[in-house]
Design an enzyme around this catalytic site. Structure first.
Site, PDB file in Angstrom:
ATOM      1  N   LYS A  26       0.837  -1.196   0.000  1.00  0.00           N
ATOM      2  CA  LYS A  26       0.000   0.000   0.000  1.00  0.00           C
ATOM      3  C   LYS A  26       0.875   1.251   0.000  1.00  0.00           C
ATOM      4  O   LYS A  26       0.680   2.152  -0.807  1.00  0.00           O
ATOM      5  CB  LYS A  26      -0.890  -0.031   1.252  1.00  0.00           C
ATOM      6  CG  LYS A  26      -2.122   0.822   1.149  1.00  0.00           C
ATOM      7  CD  LYS A  26      -2.969   0.718   2.430  1.00  0.00           C
ATOM      8  CE  LYS A  26      -3.733  -0.591   2.495  1.00  0.00           C
ATOM      9  NZ  LYS A  26      -4.362  -0.805   3.815  1.00  0.00           N
ATOM     10  N   ARG A  97      -3.418   3.127   8.519  1.00  0.00           N
ATOM     11  CA  ARG A  97      -3.671   1.952   7.685  1.00  0.00           C
ATOM     12  C   ARG A  97      -2.500   0.987   7.750  1.00  0.00           C
ATOM     13  O   ARG A  97      -1.356   1.386   7.619  1.00  0.00           O
ATOM     14  CB  ARG A  97      -3.876   2.375   6.223  1.00  0.00           C
ATOM     15  CG  ARG A  97      -4.593   3.695   6.058  1.00  0.00           C
ATOM     16  CD  ARG A  97      -4.578   4.203   4.622  1.00  0.00           C
ATOM     17  NE  ARG A  97      -5.270   3.324   3.702  1.00  0.00           N
ATOM     18  CZ  ARG A  97      -5.322   3.535   2.389  1.00  0.00           C
ATOM     19  NH1 ARG A  97      -4.690   4.571   1.849  1.00  0.00           N
ATOM     20  NH2 ARG A  97      -5.979   2.701   1.615  1.00  0.00           N
ATOM     21  N   GLY A 106      -5.899 -10.616   7.026  1.00  0.00           N
ATOM     22  CA  GLY A 106      -5.961 -11.013   8.433  1.00  0.00           C
ATOM     23  C   GLY A 106      -5.606  -9.902   9.398  1.00  0.00           C
ATOM     24  O   GLY A 106      -5.754 -10.040  10.600  1.00  0.00           O
ATOM     25  N   MET A 108      -4.974  -5.692  10.873  1.00  0.00           N
ATOM     26  CA  MET A 108      -5.801  -4.659  11.477  1.00  0.00           C
ATOM     27  C   MET A 108      -6.633  -3.899  10.458  1.00  0.00           C
ATOM     28  O   MET A 108      -6.196  -3.633   9.356  1.00  0.00           O
ATOM     29  CB  MET A 108      -4.928  -3.665  12.224  1.00  0.00           C
ATOM     30  CG  MET A 108      -5.769  -2.781  13.111  1.00  0.00           C
ATOM     31  SD  MET A 108      -4.956  -1.247  13.537  1.00  0.00           S
ATOM     32  CE  MET A 108      -5.199  -0.316  12.044  1.00  0.00           C
ATOM     33  N   SER A 792      12.812 -43.857 -11.942  1.00  0.00           N
ATOM     34  CA  SER A 792      11.677 -42.998 -11.648  1.00  0.00           C
ATOM     35  C   SER A 792      11.630 -42.844 -10.128  1.00  0.00           C
ATOM     36  O   SER A 792      11.529 -43.831  -9.406  1.00  0.00           O
ATOM     37  CB  SER A 792      10.396 -43.632 -12.168  1.00  0.00           C
ATOM     38  OG  SER A 792       9.301 -42.856 -11.748  1.00  0.00           O
ATOM     39  N   CYS A 859       7.548 -39.799 -10.052  1.00  0.00           N
ATOM     40  CA  CYS A 859       6.155 -40.219 -10.186  1.00  0.00           C
ATOM     41  C   CYS A 859       5.396 -40.133  -8.867  1.00  0.00           C
ATOM     42  O   CYS A 859       4.288 -40.612  -8.755  1.00  0.00           O
ATOM     43  CB  CYS A 859       6.071 -41.620 -10.765  1.00  0.00           C
ATOM     44  SG  CYS A 859       6.797 -42.874  -9.718  1.00  0.00           S
ATOM     45  N   TYR A 879      11.499 -35.776 -17.037  1.00  0.00           N
ATOM     46  CA  TYR A 879      10.054 -35.557 -16.959  1.00  0.00           C
ATOM     47  C   TYR A 879       9.559 -35.610 -15.519  1.00  0.00           C
ATOM     48  O   TYR A 879      10.236 -36.137 -14.630  1.00  0.00           O
ATOM     49  CB  TYR A 879       9.298 -36.601 -17.792  1.00  0.00           C
ATOM     50  CG  TYR A 879       9.343 -38.004 -17.220  1.00  0.00           C
ATOM     51  CD1 TYR A 879       8.414 -38.419 -16.262  1.00  0.00           C
ATOM     52  CD2 TYR A 879      10.317 -38.912 -17.631  1.00  0.00           C
ATOM     53  CE1 TYR A 879       8.466 -39.690 -15.724  1.00  0.00           C
ATOM     54  CE2 TYR A 879      10.381 -40.185 -17.089  1.00  0.00           C
ATOM     55  CZ  TYR A 879       9.447 -40.574 -16.144  1.00  0.00           C
ATOM     56  OH  TYR A 879       9.494 -41.825 -15.593  1.00  0.00           O
TER      57      TYR A 879
HETATM   58  P1  ADP Z   1      -7.664  -2.347   3.533  1.00  0.00           P
HETATM   59  O1  ADP Z   1      -6.248  -2.739   3.529  1.00  0.00           O
HETATM   60  O2  ADP Z   1      -8.524  -3.213   4.336  1.00  0.00           O
HETATM   61  O3  ADP Z   1      -8.179  -2.117   2.143  1.00  0.00           O
HETATM   62  P2  ADP Z   1      -7.407   0.483   3.751  1.00  0.00           P
HETATM   63  O4  ADP Z   1      -6.301   1.010   4.553  1.00  0.00           O
HETATM   64  O5  ADP Z   1      -7.202   0.503   2.304  1.00  0.00           O
HETATM   65  O6  ADP Z   1      -7.760  -0.951   4.277  1.00  0.00           O
HETATM   66  O7  ADP Z   1      -8.650   1.375   4.117  1.00  0.00           O
HETATM   67  C1  ADP Z   1      -9.957   0.985   4.330  1.00  0.00           C
HETATM   68  C2  ADP Z   1     -10.879   1.987   3.682  1.00  0.00           C
HETATM   69  O8  ADP Z   1     -10.678   3.288   4.158  1.00  0.00           O
HETATM   70  C3  ADP Z   1     -10.714   2.048   2.187  1.00  0.00           C
HETATM   71  O9  ADP Z   1     -11.965   2.169   1.579  1.00  0.00           O
HETATM   72  C4  ADP Z   1      -9.899   3.283   1.987  1.00  0.00           C
HETATM   73  O10 ADP Z   1     -10.103   3.825   0.741  1.00  0.00           O
HETATM   74  C5  ADP Z   1     -10.413   4.175   3.105  1.00  0.00           C
HETATM   75  N1  ADP Z   1      -9.405   5.150   3.507  1.00  0.00           N
HETATM   76  C6  ADP Z   1      -8.185   4.886   3.985  1.00  0.00           C
HETATM   77  N2  ADP Z   1      -7.493   6.013   4.216  1.00  0.00           N
HETATM   78  C7  ADP Z   1      -8.297   7.032   3.872  1.00  0.00           C
HETATM   79  C8  ADP Z   1      -8.153   8.443   3.861  1.00  0.00           C
HETATM   80  N3  ADP Z   1      -7.007   9.036   4.240  1.00  0.00           N
HETATM   81  N4  ADP Z   1      -9.185   9.179   3.444  1.00  0.00           N
HETATM   82  C9  ADP Z   1     -10.330   8.588   3.041  1.00  0.00           C
HETATM   83  N5  ADP Z   1     -10.537   7.275   3.030  1.00  0.00           N
HETATM   84  C10 ADP Z   1      -9.524   6.487   3.432  1.00  0.00           C
HETATM   85 MG    MG Z   2      -7.748  -0.874   0.887  1.00  0.00          MG
END
Ligand code: ADP
Ligand code: MG
Ligand code: MG
Length: 909
Positions: A26, A97, A106, A108, A792, A859, A879
């Site tokens: 990300k 994020r 899985g 946060m 084999s 095999c 193979y």
């Molecule tokens: P995930 O990894 O679960 O996709 P994200 O970090 O991408 O989580 O964020 C979850 C939601 O929050 C997404 O829809 C994202 O677009 C939105 N979001 C995250 N940061 C912002 C921000 N700074 N402004 C507006 N929306 C946000």
């Molecule tokens: Mg996202």
């Protein structure tokens, strides 16, 4: 001093796409998008190194180390947004994020609107002149923070989320159906109620200091890296814990500021089918994951998509256009901008993108882009299309398809006749194609109780991952094509229907109501992820027909691979299936299965019960025509390619009857007393049958068995030659440990062949080789090669004997070993390159030191497992052989192996 923070914003960035190991996927892409001029709110990424520090040294020390950098980073955001973090009048709000190297559901959940408190919310209201928006943001923030950071969760899985409960009560009280219909005062009341619930249930106050909020959120992200869900996900996908997650802190943009604001998710191509069609979903006046969570019905981005959706949902055009217009129709200017950005991103990354966007008061912001998850068929189509569009090379196209995903192109589909008769009980969106039948289960942690389950949920969340993995298919009542269920299911290649609105689930009763019926937990349903239709009961399936894309990809793969792919097949039918999938020969034809059919098993038993050679020969003579016929069939089906036929391998005990009734029947038929029969059976019992009287040990103690089998093979080949069929038998002696054992069998086979040649006045070519499956055979392979035309590797037994794990008993401890990390993989599934692999390598090298042109293959089950195929390629095998349906996987894996590792050991043929 290591650099722990990487800023981005205003068209500049310290990071870039190639830094995903350090910044997470990300973070790296947020930086990259800044560099290529895509509008992204400013922010900063805390590196994955800090996560590692956090895990090693704990929170206090880590926070101290990064604190001054954190302050500087927030200052960076403040400057670019002209706001002040913690300010009463002009507050700077951020999202926190998580984001690892690979996307990991899985972990946060994201926290939005961080920085708000009772004063700042007033400031925000005043500054924007939008009080409702300010309070909506605040209540969302408390809800997310209370859940994710403070841990206020539902008490049991049947209960709904405590915050949702409060919201529902409010909606009930105000008689409204949608969150958006709540007034500012209602939202204020929610804030108070949320804070109270947190204090009552957790004994802690909601933190009002933004810095404390920030610290809590960052800690929560790092901690989530080690939570159960994340650990499970890593185990399923085999990622190491060392990678760590990054944290992204980013200035908020708001999709919840009114009717000129929105939020959504988009795909540059169709993730289910691969069709080159921009698509996605959005919601007006919404924030963050509203679209994905599916509480409101999301609208389509494009007009075409919207019309297709309306057709599926049986919504008429007038209603669609007025209530669910596409973004293209509702906000054409922004739509055009978004369309340009998506094209730009796909061209830049040369792959299908999955992106998140928010529209704040008519301005477009992109919040995330990544290579989109897709089904197997979509993966193949997109690879070929991108190649045809000249965006990637042929090699890149081959490499961009994951061999394991090819399996999905071969998943069964419902039989047309069966569908016509089935009772349809519901309809949703075709979120992930395929056909699935199973028993209804409502809770992910209960899926494992059923052999075949369909997970039925209002919506899914990351907690449901393991259950989704185990289920045959997934059905959700809410959510669109971009819902959690839909995206995850496509990634797993699992059949899924989302947004089946006419299905009403009651978790407490463990049942759902649908068109004219009520289905309870445990009842059978069938779902078609390609049409979105839900049926009552079991609907019969059939094998799919593969399309032209598949054949094209296979032909491309074969250009790059050097190893051949054979199949393990015991019948002409299997041989034919495998041939259709491109198998070039049979690597393992087991003969024992041929002895079980009707008449044959009786004769086989007669042979086993015979008192002397004469009696055995008499019975074997009766088996001969059966065997000859079998071999003719299979050799013919594989005409032109080698067919490796293994001589009788399992202990004889497996062929005798164990129930008294059957023994009695046999006794009457053969005129042998019950006592005698039971004695013989008793004598055949062994303490360790796997290490007992089996394999070549049978052929060496009862040479007449080998004689009969060799005769059947040679006679079949002669017969076929007369018919003009190019049959190429390779006789394989199993389970040898010493060269003498092989020698004796080879002598019998040659002597028999000679006799048959004389009798028929005709000669044919054949080879005699051996399986290398006992460690001693691998260790002495140079000697073994003196009398073998080919090797084999029987890696099932070789693994069993190298580890000393009985394959039949391994289920008692293997799952625990995997869980505790004592083993990384099941060695019967993924070849243990470190240990067993050494024997394979050594066996190959030693064998070829005697016979440089020795043909070598594998095999075991491993022959169709991609990482094992790669290994076989390095070792220089001629193979691999695998079950018919894995042949395509092995062919692609063999191409990947050549493309990535270039050099092969001991190039011979
Ligand atoms: P995930 O990894 O679960 O996709 P994200 O970090 O991408 O989580 O964020 C979850 C939601 O929050 C997404 O829809 C994202 O677009 C939105 N979001 C995250 N940061 C912002 C921000 N700074 N402004 C507006 N929306 C946000
Ligand atoms: Mg996202
Ligand atoms: Mg999420």
């Amino acid at each position: 001093m290591k650099k722990f923070f990487y800023t981005f914003g205003n068209g500049e960035a310290e990071g870039k796409a190639s830094m995903r190991d350090l910044l997470g996927g990300k973070g790296a892409n947020l930086a990259e998008m800044n560099r290529i001029g895509v509008p992204v709110p400013p922010g900063v990424t805390i590196t994955t190194d800090v996560c590692t520090l956090f895990t090693e040294r704990g929170s206090e020390e880590t926070m101290q180390m990064i604190w001054s950098d954190l302050e500087k980073s927030i200052h960076h955001i403040e400057q670019l947004t002209h706001t002040i973090f913690g300010d009463k009048e002009n507050p700077c709000l951020v999202s926190v994020r998580s984001g690892a190297r690979v996307s990991m559901p899985g972990m946060m959940d994201t926290i939005l609107n961080l920085g708000l408190n009772d004063q700042a919310v007033e400031g925000l209201a005043k500054k924007t002149g939008n009080e409702r928006f300010a309070w909506d943001s605040y209540r969302r923030f408390i809800q997310m923070y209370g859940d994710v950071v403070m841990g206020l969760k539902p008490e049991s899985k049947e209960d709904i989320d405590p915050f949702e409960e409060i919201i529902e009560a409010k909606k009930e009280e105000k008689q409204v159906s949608c969150d958006n219909d709540l007034t500012t005062d209602d939202l204020k009341a929610l804030v108070t109620a949320f804070k109270e619930a947190i204090y009552q249930r957790l004994g802690e106050h909601f933190p009002t200091d933004p810095w404390q909020q920030l610290k809590g959120a960052i800690e929560a992200v790092f901690k989530s890296w080690m939570n159960d869900r994340a650990i499970l996900y890593r185990r399923l996908h085999q990622f190491p814990a060392e990678w760590g997650t990054a944290v992204n802190i980013q200035a908020m943009v708001f999709g919840n500021m009114g009717d000129n604001s929105a939020t959504g998710v988009a795909f540059t191509r169709d993730a289910a089918t691969g069709e080159n069609l921009f698509n996605g979903e959005y919601l007006v006046n919404a924030q963050g994951e509203d679209v994905v969570a599916g509480t409101r019905t999301p609208q389509q981005i494009t007009k075409i998509g919207s019309q297709r959706w309306a057709e599926l949902q049986e919504v008429d055009e007038a209603t669609r256009a007025s209530q669910y217009p596409s973004l293209e129709e509702a906000m054409p200017k922004i739509y055009n901008e978004l369309d340009a950005v998506q094209q730009r991103l796909e061209d830049h990354y040369c792959d299908m993108q999955d992106l998140e966007f928010t529209i704040q008061e008519g301005k477009l912001w992109i919040l995330q882009t990544r290579n989109g998850k897709r089904t197997g068929p979509a993966m193949v189509k997109i690879a070929l299309d991108l190649m045809d569009e000249g965006k990637i090379t042929e090699k890149e196209a081959v490499m961009s398809v994951d061999p394991a995903k090819l399996d999905e192109l071969l998943h069964p589909v419902f039989k047309q006749e069966a569908v016509a008769k089935a009772e349809q009980i519901g309809k949703g969106l075709p979120a992930s194609p395929g056909a699935a039948t199973g028993q209804v289960v409502f809770f992910a942690d209960e899926v494992a109780k059923y052999e075949k389950a369909i997970l039925v949920r209002i919506e899914t969340s990351p907690e449901d991952l393991e259950g989704m993995h185990l289920a045959q298919g997934i059905l959700t009542a809410r959510g669109g094509m971009t819902s959690h269920a839909a995206v995850v299911a496509r990634g797993m290649g699992k059949c899924c229907i989302s947004g089946a609105g006419d299905i009403h689930i009651n978790y407490k009763n463990r049942s759902f109501k649908a068109e004219g019926c009520e289905m309870k937990e445990g009842e059978w349903i069938s779902i078609d992820g390609s049409t979105g239709l839900v049926y009552k009961g079991m609907v019969a399936t059939k094998a799919p027909t593969v399309d032209g894309n598949f054949a094209r990809l296979m032909a491309m793969s074969d250009k790059y691979s050097e190893m051949k792919v054979r199949t393990n097949a015991d019948s002409p039918r299997d041989a034919q299936i495998a041939r259709d999938f491109g198998a070039q020969g049979i690597g393992l034809c087991r003969t024992e299965h041929m002895f079980f059919d009707g008449e044959r098993i009786k004769v086989m038993r007669e042979m086993i019960l015979a008192k002397d050679v004469e009696g055995r020969c008499k019975a074997l003579n009766k088996l001969l025509p059966f065997q000859r016929e079998d071999f003719e069939g299979i050799l013919k089906a594989m005409e032109g390619y080698g067919v490796t036929i293994r001589l009788l391998d399992p202990p004889l005990h497996e062929f005798v009857p164990h129930q008294e009734a059957q023994q009695r029947e046999l006794s009457e038929e053969l005129g042998i007393t019950m006592e005698e029969i039971q004695n013989t059976i008793h004598n055949l019992e062994e303490f360790n049958p796997m290490l007992g009287h089996r394999g070549c040990r049978l052929g060496n103690t009862y040479p007449e068995i080998t004689e009969m089998q060799a005769r059947a093979i040679i006679e079949a080949t002669i017969q076929l030659k007369k018919e003009g069929v190019d049959a190429r038998p390779e006789i394989m002696v199993p389970l040898i440990g010493t060269v003498k054992e092989l020698e004796m069998q080879v002598d019998i086979i040659h002597a028999t062949a000679k006799k048959v040649f004389e009798e028929s006045g005709m000669e044919v070519d054949y080879q005699v080789g051996t399986m290398i499956e006992i460690p001693r055979a691998a260790l002495t392979a140079d000697k073994v090669a003196e009398v073998a035309d080919f090797f084999s590797f029987g890696t099932n037994d070789l693994t069993q004997m190298t580890f000393g794990y009985s394959r039949d008993d391994v289920s008692k401890f293997l799952p625990i070993y995997l869980e505790k990390g004592l083993l990384k993989n099941d060695p019967f599934e993924v070849l243990d390159q470190e240990g067993v692999g050494q024997l394979v390598r050594m066996g190959t090298e030693k064998g070829r030191s005697t016979k440089p042109n020795l043909k070598v293959g594998i095999c075991g089950e491993h022959g169709g497992e991609p990482s094992s195929v790669m290994f076989c390629n390095t070792v220089g095998m001629d193979y691999v052989s695998c079950s018919p349906y894995r042949v395509p996987i092995a062919r692609l894996a063999a191409a990947h192996a050549m493309i990535t590792q270039k050099k092969r050991v001991n190039e011979t043929k």
